[in-house]
Design a protein around this motif. Structure first.
Motif, PDB file in Angstrom:
ATOM      1  N   GLU A   1      30.554  38.017  49.085  1.00 25.64           N
ATOM      2  CA  GLU A   1      31.725  38.769  48.630  1.00 25.64           C
ATOM      3  C   GLU A   1      32.203  38.238  47.290  1.00 25.64           C
ATOM      4  N   ASP A   2      32.793  39.131  46.493  1.00 25.31           N
ATOM      5  CA  ASP A   2      33.526  38.689  45.310  1.00 25.31           C
ATOM      6  C   ASP A   2      34.871  38.136  45.769  1.00 25.31           C
ATOM      7  N   ILE A   3      35.336  37.086  45.115  1.00 21.82           N
ATOM      8  CA  ILE A   3      36.619  36.497  45.484  1.00 21.82           C
ATOM      9  C   ILE A   3      37.551  36.509  44.283  1.00 21.82           C
ATOM     10  N   ARG A   4      38.690  37.158  44.449  1.00 14.65           N
ATOM     11  CA  ARG A   4      39.738  37.173  43.438  1.00 14.65           C
ATOM     12  C   ARG A   4      40.945  36.409  43.959  1.00 14.65           C
ATOM     13  N   SER A   5      41.599  35.726  43.069  1.00 14.77           N
ATOM     14  CA  SER A   5      42.757  34.948  43.477  1.00 14.77           C
ATOM     15  C   SER A   5      43.971  35.853  43.630  1.00 14.77           C
ATOM     16  N   THR A   6      44.726  35.621  44.671  1.00  7.75           N
ATOM     17  CA  THR A   6      45.977  36.370  44.878  1.00  7.75           C
ATOM     18  C   THR A   6      47.174  35.624  44.301  1.00  7.75           C
ATOM     19  N   GLU A   7      46.919  34.447  43.732  1.00  7.45           N
ATOM     20  CA  GLU A   7      48.013  33.655  43.164  1.00  7.45           C
ATOM     21  C   GLU A   7      47.494  32.845  41.993  1.00  7.45           C
ATOM     22  N   GLN A   8      48.401  32.272  41.226  1.00  8.42           N
ATOM     23  CA  GLN A   8      47.996  31.449  40.090  1.00  8.42           C
ATOM     24  C   GLN A   8      47.948  29.985  40.494  1.00  8.42           C
ATOM     25  N   VAL A   9      47.038  29.251  39.838  1.00  9.67           N
ATOM     26  CA  VAL A   9      46.877  27.819  40.096  1.00  9.67           C
ATOM     27  C   VAL A   9      46.943  27.084  38.770  1.00  9.67           C
ATOM     28  N   PRO A  10      47.822  26.070  38.633  1.00 10.48           N
ATOM     29  CA  PRO A  10      48.878  25.756  39.596  1.00 10.48           C
ATOM     30  C   PRO A  10      49.961  26.830  39.554  1.00 10.48           C
ATOM     31  N   HIS A  11      50.756  26.875  40.596  1.00  2.55           N
ATOM     32  CA  HIS A  11      51.795  27.913  40.603  1.00  2.55           C
ATOM     33  C   HIS A  11      53.076  27.459  39.926  1.00  2.55           C
TER      34      HIS A  11
ATOM     35  N   MET B   1      44.257  32.351  37.158  1.00  2.00           N
ATOM     36  CA  MET B   1      45.291  33.370  37.034  1.00  2.00           C
ATOM     37  C   MET B   1      45.281  34.275  38.260  1.00  2.00           C
ATOM     38  N   ALA B   2      46.432  34.789  38.639  1.00  2.00           N
ATOM     39  CA  ALA B   2      46.507  35.763  39.725  1.00  2.00           C
ATOM     40  C   ALA B   2      45.686  36.994  39.352  1.00  2.00           C
ATOM     41  N   GLY B   3      44.843  37.447  40.280  1.00  3.78           N
ATOM     42  CA  GLY B   3      43.983  38.590  40.032  1.00  3.78           C
ATOM     43  C   GLY B   3      42.661  38.248  39.394  1.00  3.78           C
TER      44      GLY B   3
ATOM     45  N   GLY C   1      36.471  23.531  46.446  1.00  3.71           N
ATOM     46  CA  GLY C   1      37.759  23.010  45.990  1.00  3.71           C
ATOM     47  C   GLY C   1      38.642  24.088  45.389  1.00  3.71           C
ATOM     48  N   VAL C   2      38.075  24.941  44.534  1.00  4.44           N
ATOM     49  CA  VAL C   2      38.898  25.980  43.918  1.00  4.44           C
ATOM     50  C   VAL C   2      39.307  27.028  44.952  1.00  4.44           C
ATOM     51  N   LEU C   3      38.449  27.273  45.945  1.00  3.36           N
ATOM     52  CA  LEU C   3      38.823  28.211  46.998  1.00  3.36           C
ATOM     53  C   LEU C   3      39.984  27.662  47.818  1.00  3.36           C
ATOM     54  N   ALA C   4      39.948  26.359  48.083  1.00  2.00           N
ATOM     55  CA  ALA C   4      41.073  25.742  48.792  1.00  2.00           C
ATOM     56  C   ALA C   4      42.348  25.845  47.962  1.00  2.00           C
ATOM     57  N   ALA C   5      42.210  25.693  46.639  1.00  5.37           N
ATOM     58  CA  ALA C   5      43.384  25.737  45.755  1.00  5.37           C
ATOM     59  C   ALA C   5      44.070  27.100  45.795  1.00  5.37           C
ATOM     60  N   ILE C   6      43.301  28.173  45.982  1.00  4.66           N
ATOM     61  CA  ILE C   6      43.911  29.501  46.012  1.00  4.66           C
ATOM     62  C   ILE C   6      44.228  29.944  47.439  1.00  4.66           C
ATOM     63  N   GLY C   7      44.047  29.023  48.412  1.00 13.00           N
ATOM     64  CA  GLY C   7      44.399  29.323  49.794  1.00 13.00           C
ATOM     65  C   GLY C   7      43.356  30.112  50.553  1.00 13.00           C
ATOM     66  N   LYS C   8      42.120  30.163  50.006  1.00 13.63           N
ATOM     67  CA  LYS C   8      41.033  30.883  50.665  1.00 13.63           C
ATOM     68  C   LYS C   8      40.297  29.884  51.552  1.00 13.63           C
ATOM     69  N   THR C   9      40.617  29.854  52.822  1.00 13.83           N
ATOM     70  CA  THR C   9      40.061  28.839  53.720  1.00 13.83           C
ATOM     71  C   THR C   9      38.885  29.339  54.547  1.00 13.83           C
ATOM     72  N   ARG C  10      38.587  30.639  54.475  1.00 14.45           N
ATOM     73  CA  ARG C  10      37.419  31.204  55.159  1.00 14.45           C
ATOM     74  C   ARG C  10      36.691  32.111  54.175  1.00 14.45           C
ATOM     75  N   VAL C  11      35.369  32.032  54.172  1.00 18.35           N
ATOM     76  CA  VAL C  11      34.574  32.818  53.232  1.00 18.35           C
ATOM     77  C   VAL C  11      33.466  33.552  53.979  1.00 18.35           C
ATOM     78  N   THR C  12      33.071  34.684  53.418  1.00 13.46           N
ATOM     79  CA  THR C  12      31.975  35.469  53.983  1.00 13.46           C
ATOM     80  C   THR C  12      30.700  35.127  53.229  1.00 13.46           C
ATOM     81  N   VAL C  13      29.714  34.639  53.966  1.00 10.72           N
ATOM     82  CA  VAL C  13      28.474  34.157  53.372  1.00 10.72           C
ATOM     83  C   VAL C  13      27.277  34.730  54.147  1.00 10.72           C
TER      84      VAL C  13
END
Length: 410
Positions: free
Chosen positions: A41-51, A148-150, A166-178
């Motif tokens: 899957e493509d992953i887009r951030s729903t929030e900015q890091v750091p916030h 950036m968000a989005g 690490g970056v997935l954890a930073a944006i709160g994405k704790t489960r991924v489709t692989v």
């Protein structure tokens, strides 16, 4: 004969790209279980890091213009107004001529636009002597500087590395489709082949090298490996065992028995496993011409040469990209080549691609690739090699000093 209707290396790779892909549906896993797997899957951030804007050093949050001209001989004087605490919001507004103590990672208070390092200041009661000026934004990570968000953080087809998790954890994405790890079954064939742990060899017997080397190479590609054992040159037994492995695996590799001969059942077994059957029977390459590639349903079956060195070279050229297709890996992730100069003249016959094993040497800023010569059945030549160089079918050889691409071994 069908065997001599050979494909070129390019044609074979095109067939792999066209006819094969993941055979199992993607799964969703926790981050901790996804290392080394390929994103589906493509992953887009729903929030900015750091916030929030944060400091990169221990020091004092300031307005940069209040420090302009500061030096060891003529420091800037600022009033200390509180301190930012880690993990808490910066609640005090920073005004002109003020400074607030701040730790690394602390939130930048409103009104501040930079941080002066603690090494460049001196506290005198409630007064701060600043001995070095700072520029706006210095020693600060602004909100959204990392992500950036989005923003598209990762694309499908990317293999997950520790930093990716690490970056997935930073944006709160704790489960991924692989894509699930491909299951590769390896079956060695031949009356002369015996297990590698046999202590004493009888005349004419050969220890099974390919199941070890090809199995290890498949694991290095991210696959789960089933050791299918050894089967004699008996069609019924060969087909029965191949069918068992075909039901368990995503890819079946048949090692040995891919040359022309009355006892060669590899192509027959491949055809019997299902349609569309054999796609490639012979590649215009040295070593490794007797390579077979088939497809039964959606699953690939591959016949590798019996000679260990040839089998491993063919694995790197064709089986590794095939496993990558099963993993869903993007083609751009596959290139493991470096540019080097060839260390001596190498002749070659026009009309086939030659792959020469090489040992790398660093001379100054350049890599040099020295040929490691030996017959295709000698596994020791691969032990001495770092990679291989292609001599294209239309070339009569390579001249000493010529730039070449070295395909690195895993």
């Amino acid at each position: 004969m069908k065997f001599f209707q050979v494909k070129t290396v390019t044609e074979t790779l095109e067939i792999i790209h066209k006819h094969y892909g993941p055979v199992r549906q993607p799964v969703t896993l926790p981050l901790g279980q996804a290392l080394g797997m390929v994103l589906a899957e493509d992953i887009r951030s729903t929030e900015q890091v750091p916030h929030f804007a944060r400091s990169t050093v221990d020091g004092y949050a300031v307005r940069a213009r209040d420090t302009y001209g500061a030096s060891d001989s003529l420091p800037a004087f600022l009033d200390i107004q509180g301190k930012v605490e880690m993990g808490k919001p910066a609640s005090l507004l920073l005004k002109e001529g003020q400074a607030q103590g701040i730790p690394t990672g602390g939130m930048i208070p409103e009104g501040a636009d930079s941080v002066v390092m603690i090494e460049h200041v001196e506290e005198v009661g409630e007064l701060l002597n600043v001995f070095r000026q700072v520029a706006p934004g210095e020693n600060i990570i602004r909100a959204g500087d990392d992500v950036m968000a989005g923003e598209l953080v990762m694309s499908a087809g990317q293999r997950l590395r520790p930093q990716d998790l690490g970056v997935l954890a930073a944006i709160g994405k704790t489960r991924v489709t692989v894509y699930p790890r491909p299951v590769v079954a390896i079956l060695s064939t031949g009356d002369e082949i015996v297990p590698a742990d046999k202590a004493q060899l009888a005349p004419g017997e050969v220890r099974d090298i390919n199941s070890v080397t090809i199995g290890a190479a498949a694991r290095a590609c991210g696959a789960t490996v089933i050791d299918g054992g050894i089967v004699k040159d008996d069609y019924a037994a060969f087909l029965a065992r191949a069918r068992e492995l075909f039901e368990q695996a995503d890819l079946v590799i048949l090692s040995g028995g891919s040359s022309v001969g009355t006892r060669d059942y590899t192509e027959q077994v491949m055809q019997a496993l299902g349609e569309p059957g054999v796609l490639v029977h012979g590649v215009s390459i040295k070593p490794g011409k007797p390579t077979i590639l088939a497809k039964a349903g959606e699953k690939p079956i591959m016949g590798l040469p019996g000679h260990p060195a040839s089998a491993l070279i063919i694995f790197h050229l064709f089986t590794a990209p095939l496993i990558a297709r099963l993993e869903g890996l993007a083609p751009t992730e596959l290139d493991r080549r470096i540019v080097a100069r060839i260390g001596r003249n190498i002749p070659s016959a026009v009309g086939r691609s030659d792959y020469v094993r090489v040992k790398l040497e660093k001379r100054g800023e350049e890599w040099w690739a020295h040929p490691v010569f030996g017959k295709s059945g000698l596994i020791s030549t691969l032990v001495k090699s770092d990679g291989m160089v292609e001599i294209a079918a239309q070339k009569e050889g390579i001249l000493e000093g010529e730039f070449v691409h070295v395909h690195l071994f895993a």
